[in-house]
Design an enzyme around this catalytic site. Structure first.
Site, short mmCIF file in Angstrom:
data_model
loop_
_atom_site.label_atom_id
_atom_site.label_comp_id
_atom_site.label_asym_id
_atom_site.label_seq_id
_atom_site.Cartn_x
_atom_site.Cartn_y
_atom_site.Cartn_z
N HIS A 300 0.83 -1.22 0.00
CA HIS A 300 0.00 0.00 0.00
C HIS A 300 0.86 1.26 0.00
O HIS A 300 1.91 1.32 0.63
CB HIS A 300 -1.02 -0.01 1.14
CG HIS A 300 -0.48 0.09 2.53
ND1 HIS A 300 -0.18 1.29 3.14
CD2 HIS A 300 -0.19 -0.87 3.45
CE1 HIS A 300 0.25 1.07 4.37
NE2 HIS A 300 0.27 -0.23 4.59
N ASP A 312 6.30 1.10 6.44
CA ASP A 312 4.87 0.77 6.36
C ASP A 312 4.18 1.80 5.47
O ASP A 312 3.72 2.82 5.94
CB ASP A 312 4.26 0.80 7.77
CG ASP A 312 2.80 0.41 7.79
OD1 ASP A 312 2.34 -0.24 6.84
OD2 ASP A 312 2.12 0.77 8.77
N GLU A 346 -5.33 1.94 2.79
CA GLU A 346 -5.17 0.75 3.65
C GLU A 346 -5.25 1.12 5.12
O GLU A 346 -5.90 0.42 5.91
CB GLU A 346 -3.82 0.08 3.34
CG GLU A 346 -3.61 -1.27 4.04
CD GLU A 346 -3.07 -1.17 5.45
OE1 GLU A 346 -3.14 -2.18 6.18
OE2 GLU A 346 -2.58 -0.08 5.84
N GLU A 347 -4.58 2.20 5.49
CA GLU A 347 -4.47 2.54 6.90
C GLU A 347 -5.81 2.92 7.54
O GLU A 347 -5.94 2.88 8.76
CB GLU A 347 -3.47 3.69 7.10
CG GLU A 347 -2.03 3.34 6.73
CD GLU A 347 -1.38 2.33 7.66
OE1 GLU A 347 -2.06 1.82 8.57
OE2 GLU A 347 -0.18 2.07 7.48
N ASP A 374 3.36 -6.34 3.59
CA ASP A 374 2.99 -5.23 4.46
C ASP A 374 3.32 -5.54 5.92
O ASP A 374 2.57 -5.19 6.82
CB ASP A 374 1.49 -4.91 4.31
CG ASP A 374 1.09 -3.66 5.09
OD1 ASP A 374 1.98 -2.85 5.40
OD2 ASP A 374 -0.11 -3.50 5.39
N HIS A 444 3.96 2.95 12.64
CA HIS A 444 3.03 4.05 12.90
C HIS A 444 3.63 5.13 13.80
O HIS A 444 2.91 5.78 14.56
CB HIS A 444 1.73 3.52 13.54
CG HIS A 444 0.91 2.67 12.64
ND1 HIS A 444 -0.35 2.19 13.02
CD2 HIS A 444 1.12 2.20 11.39
CE1 HIS A 444 -0.85 1.47 12.03
NE2 HIS A 444 0.04 1.47 11.03
#
Length: 481
Positions: A300, A312, A346-347, A374, A444
């Site tokens: 992604h 990520d 995606e997130e 991922d 994140h």
């Protein structure tokens, strides 16, 4: 004695051989299957895969020693340095998608295009702070959680209730009304502990809490808060929610254990804006004999609004681009089409991949295998795979082509939310397995930068990704379902 033993061994060997011959004869008679066919399939698969040894080594050499060395890292660094993070709904993400379309075309890839994705959650952070007022003044490190509402312009000033689990919160529900609930939960694993990020605000609100602060879902911290999406549920008042660092959560826990009165001022400008529109980014190397059949590789492109989103999921997206680029540069063209899709949204809930599936599922029988990276692009050790036993056995043999880079192990059960729709409906799926013990150190957070990525490890990931995708796409038959 020796003669008797030799006779016995011979008898056992003959008995085993005769039993096999008898079984083949029975099957040939009752099922009309020629005995020769019973062993020819596996032999054919073995010989097919063995024939790819040279091309697999060519791919590995190109990526690790040749012109392709560090190509993935350099491309990823150029993108992350130029644009930084890429939150869905932002102008930056749309600029990155335009950039990637241009890069795909410049790389000589085929059928380069974007596919619109609509109705995506659009959340923005704004300014935010968490200030400890009592028992001392201290500016805490925090990150609001995706989907959170903001505070009023004055913020929230309230006493704190520290708990270590949902069960403890429920047991102490009478103490929670009007307070900021701090969850100092122990980290078990991401899959288990993420429930506190997902539902901490909901659980706090149920017992009258005015906000929730969640210990970051990570096993390690250098004063680094970690963001992520959270979910409100119907039937409760929405309250602001954010993550704080492991260090600060433990400090507040110690203060509470000593009986200190804890007061925090929380300020958040977070907003949920009207739903956004974005795009999945697509490119191909078209197949020669069965172009309508597809092996899909993916990662992604969107990220959180902190760090650079290099790990990520820039790494996963860029090794998927690299599969096609390697094929183009080495003039490899498989029987089936190899398609790279860089997902959007995606997130915030797999929005891009879900809409892609709904649009393309009419052709689900033509999807040979779907692949997603991922969960980091550190040093690879193999592939995780979901499929039936026959498909698993075939892919396990393909993985032996990756012994030269010590990445030949096939594990059960693929990861990957973006390909889950296909896997649930019978399409074989694969995800990268890599030495990612430190993945959630950076996940994140502001620590997710290009510095986390190792150029040599990215090369190995790209080599594995390319060998698997190309060989599966070029086999005589699609993987069985």
């Amino acid at each position: 004695m020796k003669a008797n033993m030799e006779t016995r061994v011979l008898e056992e060997q003959m008995f085993g051989r005769n039993a096999v011959l008898l079984l083949m004869a029975i099957l040939e008679t009752t099922l009309s299957i020629p005995a020769s066919k019973l062993t020819s399939h596996n032999t054919d698969i073995d010989s097919q895969i063995k024939a790819y040894e040279n091309v697999s080594q060519k791919i590995i050499n190109f990526v690790t020693k040749g012109e392709g060395k560090h190509q993935t890292f350099n491309r990823l660094a150029a993108m992350t340095d130029k644009f930084g993070n890429r939150l869905v709904g932002s102008e930056t993400l749309e600029n990155v998608i335009d950039y990637m379309l241009d890069q795909f075309k410049a790389d000589g890839l085929e059928n380069v295009h974007a596919e619109q994705v609509s109705n995506i959650a659009h959340w923005v952070r704004g300014k935010e702070s968490a200030t400890l007022l009592k028992p001392r003044h201290y500016e805490m490190s925090m990150l609001g959680l995706g989907g959170s509402i903001g505070t009023s312009a004055e913020g929230i000033t309230a006493e704190v209730l520290v708990v270590h689990s949902f069960d403890e919160l429920h047991a102490r529900a009478a103490e929670a009304k009007g307070k900021i609930v701090v969850f100092d939960q122990a980290y078990v694993s991401y899959g288990v502990t993420v429930a506190y990020r997902d539902y901490g605000a909901y659980e706090a609100s149920k017992v009258g809490g005015v906000a929730s602060l969640i210990r970051s879902i990570a096993p390690f911290s250098i004063n680094s808060p970690h963001t992520g999406w959270q979910d409100y549920k119907n039937g409760t008042v929405k309250v602001p929610t954010a993550c704080i660092t492991i260090e600060d959560a433990e400090m507040l826990s110690r203060m509470a254990a000593r009986g200190d009165r804890i007061v925090i001022h929380l300020y958040m400008e977070a907003q949920n804006l009207p739903r956004a529109t974005s795009r999945n980014t697509v490119a191909e190397i078209v197949g020669t004999t069965n172009p309508e059949q597809v092996v899909l590789v993916s990662g992604h492109l969107d990220s959180w609004d902190v760090g650079q989103g290099a790990m990520d999921d820039g790494g996963g997206a860029f090794i998927s681009w690299q599969v096609l680029s390697i094929m183009r540069q080495l003039k490899l063209r498989a029987k089936r089409t190899v398609r790279a899709v860089l997902w959007t949204g995606e997130e915030v809930g797999l929005t891009g991949s879900r809409q892609y599936y709904n649009t393309h599922k009419v052709n689900i029988s033509k999807y040979d295998m779907v692949m997603e990276s991922d969960i980091g692009t550190f040093k690879p050790n193999g592939l995780k795979f979901t499929g039936n036993d026959e498909a698993f056995a075939i892919v396990e043999k393909i993985m032996q082509l990756l012994k030269p880079i010590n990445a030949s192990t096939l594990y059960h059960t693929a990861d990957g939310g973006d390909i889950s729709f296909w896997i649930k409906n019978g399409v074989p799926g694969g995800s990268l397995s890599n030495d990612n013990a430190e993945y959630f150190y950076f996940h994140h957070s502001n620590g997710d930068t290009i510095t986390v990525e190792n150029p040599d490890d990215l090369d190995l990931c790209a080599a594995l990704w390319a060998v698997v995708a190309y060989v599966v796409a070029d086999m005589d038959e699609m993987l069985p379902r």
